[in-house]
Motif scaffolding. Structure first.
Motif, PDB file in Angstrom:
ATOM      1  N   ASP A  62       0.818  -1.215   0.000  1.00  0.00           N
ATOM      2  CA  ASP A  62       0.000   0.000   0.000  1.00  0.00           C
ATOM      3  C   ASP A  62       0.849   1.260   0.000  1.00  0.00           C
ATOM      4  O   ASP A  62       0.480   2.269  -0.618  1.00  0.00           O
ATOM      5  N   GLN A  63       2.013   1.235   0.644  1.00  0.00           N
ATOM      6  CA  GLN A  63       2.896   2.409   0.629  1.00  0.00           C
ATOM      7  C   GLN A  63       3.534   2.612  -0.739  1.00  0.00           C
ATOM      8  O   GLN A  63       3.676   3.740  -1.201  1.00  0.00           O
TER       9      GLN A  63
ATOM     10  N   ASP B  42      -7.270  -3.680  -5.668  1.00  0.00           N
ATOM     11  CA  ASP B  42      -6.360  -3.721  -4.517  1.00  0.00           C
ATOM     12  C   ASP B  42      -5.029  -3.008  -4.786  1.00  0.00           C
ATOM     13  O   ASP B  42      -4.097  -3.097  -3.996  1.00  0.00           O
TER      14      ASP B  42
ATOM     15  N   ASP C 137       3.115  -8.526  -2.798  1.00  0.00           N
ATOM     16  CA  ASP C 137       3.458  -8.511  -1.376  1.00  0.00           C
ATOM     17  C   ASP C 137       4.364  -9.695  -1.085  1.00  0.00           C
ATOM     18  O   ASP C 137       3.966 -10.850  -1.248  1.00  0.00           O
TER      19      ASP C 137
END
Length: 150
Positions: free
Chosen positions: A16-17, A74, A100
């Protein structure tokens, strides 16, 4: 004819960052050396940029062009394409695929398809594409990781 190139790098930050930095187009001139100006032309209802204008100056190569963006729900994939041919480019399609890796790390895979408006020997074009991708990934990694330490 457009050629596609792909490279990956691991960034020590959560997905997300990484996605947040990629999607924060107005701040690109702060960390992407060749990007001189960025203007978000249109936004989707959710606030993400739909069309973005870039002004770049990378020494002998300078251009002014607009890209249209699409996002996975996402944000694991952010892709773009050239809205209209520019001074330097007939085709520009690309994507960031974010994976991820666990433990707060993300692999960023950058794919780029470019067809230039100007003639260039294949060997020189591939070298230029590799340099552009290397630089983009390293600058993204440096930006994201420096924000994590702030």
């Amino acid at each position: 004819m457009a050629d596609t190139s792909t490279q990956s790098i691991q960034v020590q930050a959560p997905l997300d960052q990484v996605a947040a930095v990629i999607c924060d187009f107005p701040r690109y001139p702060e960390w992407a050396d060749a990007v001189k100006r960025v203007e978000v032309l249109e936004e989707y209802e959710d606030g993400y940029a739909a069309q973005v204008r870039f002004v770049i100056d990378a020494g002998p190569l300078s251009d002014d062009y607009a890209l249209e963006y699409a996002y996975a729900e996402d944000l694991s994939r952010i892709e773009w394409h050239l809205v209209a041919p520019s001074k330097m480019q007939k085709t520009l399609n690309g994507s960031y695929d974010l994976t991820d890796d666990g433990a707060g790390a993300t692999t960023v895979t950058y794919s780029l398809e470019v067809e230039l408006s100007i003639g260039m020997l294949g060997m020189l074009k591939r070298k230029a594409e590799k340099m552009i991708m290397d630089t983009a990934l390293k600058e993204l990694k440096r930006r994201v990781e420096s924000l994590g330490k702030a």
